[in-house]
Scaffold this active site. Structure first.
Site, PDB file in Angstrom:
ATOM      1  NE  ARG A 168      -3.480  -2.749   1.365  1.00 43.30           N
ATOM      2  CZ  ARG A 168      -4.490  -3.259   0.689  1.00 43.30           C
ATOM      3  NH1 ARG A 168      -5.049  -2.579  -0.287  1.00 43.30           N
ATOM      4  NH2 ARG A 168      -4.961  -4.453   0.970  1.00 43.30           N
ATOM      5  CB  CYS A 169       2.197   3.367  -2.200  1.00 39.36           C
ATOM      6  SG  CYS A 169       3.294   4.768  -2.437  1.00 39.36           S
TER       7      CYS A 169
ATOM      8  CG  ASP B 216     -12.660  -9.899  -1.260  1.00 39.29           C
ATOM      9  OD1 ASP B 216     -12.431 -10.992  -0.726  1.00 39.29           O
ATOM     10  OD2 ASP B 216     -12.397  -8.805  -0.733  1.00 39.29           O
TER      11      ASP B 216
ATOM     12  CD  GLU C  22     -13.179 -10.030   5.898  1.00 41.42           C
ATOM     13  OE1 GLU C  22     -12.585  -9.836   6.974  1.00 41.42           O
ATOM     14  OE2 GLU C  22     -12.610 -10.014   4.797  1.00 41.42           O
TER      15      GLU C  22
ATOM     16  NE  ARG D 197     -15.373 -27.581  19.345  1.00 44.19           N
ATOM     17  CZ  ARG D 197     -16.186 -28.041  20.283  1.00 44.19           C
ATOM     18  NH1 ARG D 197     -17.352 -27.449  20.466  1.00 44.19           N
ATOM     19  NH2 ARG D 197     -15.848 -29.075  21.034  1.00 44.19           N
TER      20      ARG D 197
ATOM     21  NE  ARG E 157      -5.519 -11.113   1.307  1.00 47.51           N
ATOM     22  CZ  ARG E 157      -6.186 -10.358   0.430  1.00 47.51           C
ATOM     23  NH1 ARG E 157      -6.075 -10.591  -0.851  1.00 47.51           N
ATOM     24  NH2 ARG E 157      -6.968  -9.380   0.844  1.00 47.51           N
TER      25      ARG E 157
ATOM     26  CB  ILE F 225     -12.588 -35.611 -17.477  1.00 51.86           C
ATOM     27  CG1 ILE F 225     -12.176 -36.858 -18.272  1.00 51.86           C
ATOM     28  CG2 ILE F 225     -13.151 -36.015 -16.137  1.00 51.86           C
ATOM     29  CD1 ILE F 225     -10.939 -37.545 -17.717  1.00 51.86           C
ATOM     30  CB  SER F 226     -13.130 -35.876 -22.975  1.00 50.09           C
ATOM     31  OG  SER F 226     -12.800 -37.120 -22.428  1.00 50.09           O
TER      32      SER F 226
ATOM     33  CG  HIS G 118      -8.984 -44.544 -15.069  1.00 49.30           C
ATOM     34  ND1 HIS G 118      -8.230 -45.184 -16.025  1.00 49.30           N
ATOM     35  CD2 HIS G 118     -10.270 -44.606 -15.492  1.00 49.30           C
ATOM     36  CE1 HIS G 118      -9.032 -45.648 -16.965  1.00 49.30           C
ATOM     37  NE2 HIS G 118     -10.263 -45.302 -16.684  1.00 49.30           N
TER      38      HIS G 118
END
Length: 787
Positions: A91-92, A169, A267, A295, A304, A533-534, A665
């Site tokens: 950050r600047c 995000d 959050e 919990r 990240r 998958i092909s 496989h």
């Protein structure tokens, strides 16, 4: 090189000679930033521009000196698989002042840099735009104070800026996916899958807090991908009285023998009065009202970290190349643009339009206009939210409509990760729509043998994260059992059919459509969902399961490359699956940083193999002393993996040694990736809604009768939209001998892999270059389904 068609635009006509490009990463780091940096550097050098790293973001630009360094091709070797950003981000505060920007301009001019590629969030990109607007004024000020010559002001009069959004995000309007989002979802889902086993053991409730201070994308999509009981996001606060509603839902789930509850909290989650909803508050509520063992797990910066997913590597590589093209084509009149993804297409959008819309979302949330905030987030976000609402809250039976239609779901072909998520979604949306849902075990073979059972809401609980096919699947086509299948349809009074699978699923439904004249039982709405998958199904750019397989290939390639870096001078030949379709080999090569990928769709001969060996011999003279070559299993019947291995071993004697690896496989197994879970869930929900509509349209005199071509469709993703296409119309687009579509979008990305591996090639950029505007959609528009 073959003559170029006149109506096409090729990038060879664009030269970077005499230009200097600076690349920086700014703001919060995100996995995939390094892939973007690598692509910018290599594409820049490829077009003969000078490329500079600007270390530590804007801080490095302001400080200058060793923070701005010219780089070579090898400078970005081995960073593709590394998370975070190797050039640092900071950050600047100084850059926010004119004084700071004056220093930055001086440092760039010293090196002749007038093209900037900024990888960061909306704050970083806004700063870049301001810098561009002030540029000529800054240069004049520097000239007046004698720091630069007057000639320099004329020579470097314009600053071009292209942005790429790197943010886990996914909070930037105008792009379906930002670099890093898919990898962050991988981290979250890995944790959720691990937590589920311990929660199940102890009958626990877990409250998971994920990142997203202003945007609930990660929370929403991870809730969708793991079948969470409840989710809290900033854009869609719960209604008044949510506390009681949530507790009722949790206790109902326990009463249905569900041994665990998962609640996901962003959050930045808030209630309808803009008051925060914290994970601790949710936990205390559950403990006080229900007494459940609860919990809290806060994922924090784990999200990240880690290696970027295949999706993020390909996205960032595509964006990086597109960014260099945008810089080469920029004129003084071109606004600063951001390279983004719409559906499956790279597009350029005016940077400030996107920033403005992103800020409008926050404004709408501050003013408690939450529906507006969801709409402004874009079609992908809105679609996710609507699908989540459909699947998570089961209405009481008394509130459900009752259609008395029987809808059957079955899997056909080889297993693909994400099939179970699609089945779960189909069953639950079908029940919500009022249908009786039936599961067919073991494909059409099971259908013929009467292996059909009614399936309820609770039967598919916890299916989203399971790999393979829980219903069982077979490659058998219906042609040899048509009579038996028709009998079973009559016995079970099946009114509609959803077939989830690969090329076999498409072919099966084509056979059923063609048999309608003989069997009235097949005159019902039928929908195919591509899952293989092909990724070889006609009518769609992407299939459920391909992303998971791609991640398995890339993960293995990373490990193999690491082993080679220890031994030095080693080349690995890796065989991938895919039948005759080269999607996995080509995209795996792009995501893993391969030197070559041999595929059936692009013919190759001994001269090309020889050229590849010579290319690797040259590479061994540099500091990058390893090679990676992928080969699709059916790319050539004579140039087998063994043949290529032996050829490379012989020709490389004394320069490098060879190893081969057949992945087999393992590409079909494993837990589905977040993309496949979400893609399967969303397209399946959309397909059931289409089936419901067709059932209403074709119900006459007490029975369903549908015999038009548009009542047997395949739901595919085409460029930016999801489309229902009649299977009969797709016949001309399919090569039935090799079981692949005749035209495949990803072949256009093939030159990208070659360019990034330092091969001279031709690259058609006809699709690039058009600056579009940010679409403000109305809720009724067609939806894209990028996750």
């Amino acid at each position: 090189m073959a003559e170029q068609p006149a109506d096409k635009k090729f990038f060879e006509n664009l030269s970077g000679a005499g230009k200097a490009i600076g690349v920086l990463t700014s703001g919060g780091d995100a996995q995939g930033m390094n892939a973007a940096v690598r692509a910018v550097v290599r594409m820049g050098i490829y077009v003969e521009a000078k490329v500079y790293f600007i270390y530590e973001g804007y801080q490095g630009m302001v400080d200058g000196g060793d923070n701005i360094v010219e780089v070579s091709w090898e400078s970005v070797s081995s960073i593709l698989q590394v998370g975070g950003t190797v050039i640092g981000s900071a950050r600047c505060k100084e850059f926010r002042t004119r004084e700071g920007r004056l220093k930055a301009a001086f440092n760039l001019i010293q090196r002749g840099i007038t093209n900037l590629c900024v990888i960061g969030g909306d704050g970083s990109l806004t700063g870049a735009n301001l810098f561009r607007e002030e540029w000529s004024g800054l240069l004049e000020e520097l000239a007046q104070s004698g720091k630069i010559e007057e000639d320099a002001v004329k020579k470097y009069v314009y600053l071009n800026i292209v942005g790429m959004v790197g943010s886990i995000d996914n909070d930037f309007c105008g792009t379906d996916m930002t670099i890093g989002t898919d990898s962050a979802l991988h981290r979250i889902i890995e944790v959720v899958d691990a937590i589920m086993t311990t929660a199940q053991s102890h009958q626990r409730t877990f409250v998971l807090e994920v990142m997203g201070r202003h945007c609930g994308y990660l929370a929403l999509v991870s809730a969708l991908a793991c079948g969470a009981d409840w989710v809290f996001i900033p854009e869609y606060p719960p209604e008044e009285g949510w506390e009681d509603q949530m507790c009722v839902k949790l206790s109902e789930n326990r009463a249905r023998k569900k041994r665990l509850n998962i609640i996901i909290v962003a959050e930045g989650a808030i209630d309808s009065h803009n008051k925060p909803i914290t994970s601790e508050k949710v936990k205390d509520l559950v403990v006080q009202q229900l007494g459940f063992d609860t919990r809290v797990t806060i994922l924090g910066h784990v999200q990240r970290g880690g290696t970027p997913s295949a999706f993020d590597r390909i996205l960032a590589s595509r964006m990086g190349v597109e960014a260099v093209l945008a810089l080469l084509e920029a004129t003084p009149d071109t606004p600063a643009c951001v390279v983004s993804l719409s559906g499956n297409q790279a597009v350029r959008l005016p940077l400030m339009e996107c920033v403005q819309m992103t800020q409008e979302v926050q404004k709408a949330m501050d003013e408690r206009k939450f529906c507006e905030a969801v709409r402004l987030r874009g079609r992908s976000f809105e679609n996710n939210l609507n699908t989540y609402k459909l699947l998570s809250h089961r209405k009481p039976d008394t509130e459900l409509p009752k259609t008395n239609f029987n809808v059957a779901v079955l899997n056909v072909g080889a297993p693909a990760a994400g099939m179970n998520a699609a089945v779960r979604s189909a069953i639950r949306v079908g029940i919500t729509e009022g249908h009786n849902m039936f599961a067919v075990i073991d494909g059409f073979e099971g259908f013929a043998n009467g292996q059909i059972k009614e399936i309820s809401w609770g039967d598919v609980g916890g299916w989203t994260g399971q790999g393979g096919s829980l219903l069982g699947t077979k490659r058998t086509l219906p042609a040899k059992y048509l009579e038996k299948i028709a009998d079973q349809m009559r016995i079970n009074n099946i009114n509609a059919l959803m077939v989830i699978g690969g090329f076999e699923a498409y072919e099966s439904c084509l056979q059923l459509a063609e048999a309608r004249a003989r069997f009235e039982e097949f005159c019902i709405p039928i929908c195919v969902l591509p899952a293989t998958i092909s990724n070889n199904v006609p009518g769609t750019d992407l299939s459920i399961g391909a992303d998971t397989a791609l991640n398995a290939i890339v993960e293995t390639c990373d490990r193999i490359k690491q082993s080679a870096s220890g031994t030095k001078r080693r080349v690995f030949i890796i065989e991938t699956m895919g039948g005759y379709c080269g999607y996995l080999a080509n995209m795996g090569g792009l995501a893993a940083g391969a030197d070559a990928a041999y595929i059936f769709e692009e013919k190759f001969d001994i001269r090309e193999l020889q050229a590849n060996v010579e290319h690797l011999t040259e590479k061994m003279k540099t500091s990058i002393q390893r090679g990676l070559v992928l080969r699709n299993e059916n790319s050539n019947e004579n140039y087998t993996t063994d043949f290529i291995y032996q050829l490379y071993s012989e020709e490389g004697k004394g320069v490098f040694d060879c190893r081969k690896n057949v992945l087999g496989h393992m590409q079909q197994g494993g837990a589905p990736s977040p993309f496949d879970r979400n893609f399967g869930t969303k397209i399946s929900a959309k397909a059931v809604q289409w089936i419901s509509k067709k059932l209403r349209e074709t119900y006459r005199r007490g029975k369903v009768f549908a015999n038009t071509e548009d009542s047997v469709c395949l739901l595919g993703m085409r460029r930016r939209n999801l489309l229902f296409q009649p299977v009969v119309e797709l016949k001309d687009q399919a090569d039935f001998v090799h079981r692949i579509p005749k035209e495949q979008w990803w072949l256009k990305l093939r030159p990208l892999m070659k360019i990034l591996a330092k091969y001279k090639t031709s690259y058609d950029v006809s699709d690039s270059g058009q600056l579009e505007h940010v679409a403000r959609h109305s809720p009724k528009e067609a939806e894209t389904v990028a996750i």
